[in-house]
Scaffold this active site. Sequence first.
Site, short mmCIF file in Angstrom:
data_model
loop_
_atom_site.label_atom_id
_atom_site.label_comp_id
_atom_site.label_asym_id
_atom_site.label_seq_id
_atom_site.Cartn_x
_atom_site.Cartn_y
_atom_site.Cartn_z
N CYS B 135 -27.60 50.61 45.28
CA CYS B 135 -28.17 51.98 44.70
C CYS B 135 -26.99 52.36 43.43
CB CYS B 135 -28.02 52.92 45.76
SG CYS B 135 -28.69 54.71 45.24
N CYS B 138 -25.79 56.30 43.30
CA CYS B 138 -25.09 56.29 44.53
C CYS B 138 -23.61 56.10 44.25
CB CYS B 138 -25.32 55.59 45.85
SG CYS B 138 -27.10 55.97 46.19
N ASP B 139 -23.31 54.80 43.91
CA ASP B 139 -22.10 53.97 43.68
C ASP B 139 -21.53 53.86 42.29
OD1 ASP B 139 -22.40 54.18 46.53
OD2 ASP B 139 -23.37 52.08 46.62
#
Lengths: 104, 408
Positions: B135, B138-139
């Site tokens: 993701c 997300c990261d």
Amino acid sequence: MIEVNKNNFEEEVLKADGLVMVDFWSPSCEPCKELMPSVHQLAEKYKGQAKFCSLDTAGNRRLSISQKVLGLPTIAFYRDGDKIAEITGEVAIEDVEAKLNELK
Amino acid sequence: MSDIYDIVIVGGGPGGMSAGIYGSRSRLKTVILQKGRLGGQAATTEELENYPGFGRGTTGPELMQAMADHAESFGTEIVRDEVVDLSLNGDVKLLTTKSGQVYKAKTVILALGAEPRSLNIRGENKFRGKGVSYCATCDADFFEELDVIVVGNGDAAVEEAMYLTKFAETVTIIVIHDEGILDCNQASAEKAMANPKIKWVWSSVLQEVKGDGLVESVVIKNIKTGELTEMQINGVFFFVGTVPKTELLKGQVDLDEQGYVITNEQMETSVAGVYAVGDCRVKYLRQVVTAASDGAIAAVAADKYLAEEEDFKVRVLNVKEPVWVAFWAPQVEASINAIADLEQWVAKTGTNVKLVKIDTYRNQRLVERYAVDEIPSALLFHKGELISKLSGSFSPEDLDNQMNLAGF
């Protein structure tokens, strides 16, 4: 939940006695934000049985990396300052609750 | 009986939401059961620029929130619970959730979605959340000023790689094909090729992810020469396609070899009253817009199914007199004549026997359920039970005989 950051993480988590749960999140992590209300409900439900902390990794990147957290969302459990469990990737609140019950 | 839902939708991605909108707008009692976060995979996509009417600047989470609000505004219930067991055969379908609730449904729409495929290479699982990610949104910000690789070269891989260049120092894409060949769309390929932060490693696959607590390096294998190269890296993003989340359905509905649900044009699965939509079904294009389209079709098909089932119950199964159900088709002339004869016979016999005509062209489901293999056919029902069956041509005497045999 207690907001932790690079200034108080050591005090609140690493030097704390007993069980501490830390919710690692960031404003750009949609799954984290989606998960957050249920994490707060969980903290309310288990109040007194563990310490619940929330860590915004934005601005605390080095701290997160020092805790070996390089992916979100991550829910980490510490006991007496040692990390004892971690849930990362697809985090479902049911799994967090199950882990909490196992550890508390 | 008010605790029975007309439609229970499993999964809150675009397919499920759209089914919710169409279902509840048709005044059907509709609930969406969703484990964890709403919005499916679309909610983890930062840039979502190809949903009609929502142009540049639209984000996946925004669009999915709008769909959820839209569904709720028509009365769709959205419940956060995970379905752990299904019983799909029978008129009333039962769905058991992790919290122990049992939902009763007249129809079920499976919108289970798909999840990123894992390659199961050495170190991939061990370093998940430690530098291995599926993701980008997300990261990505962990990797500011750091170096990452992307594995894969489809639309998702190349588009997410471009997103990562906003954070990372370099983004190296590992491509299994020969130099210059990418599976993604041409527009994205051109943009990526022109991006100075993106580097390419061609004809190669990832062999291993290594590190000590966190990812430190990867081993890349050139598939032409077999040569192994170790590369210092901080993050590894996998975008190598998806797998359907249909584990729960094994043995319940027909799946293909990869586990995708097999449906027809109406989104019907192999089980009557059960539909599948979105990325979890066999289809040509897996996008938000096609998932939404599937959802609309399934909800309308479910609505029609409910009406037909209700109609058949009222006119046939719940009737106290014996009922002849005549199967005919407008294009089969013999069946039109046979129906006319049957109508005359019923009129002569009196009010203690009923006749219901079924146009097989419009109601294939009853044809299959009662194994009607010839047109015309006439089936005798009493108190919900099938008593006898006449296939092909039948005379007034045949009808009399069947009635006598059945004791009427």
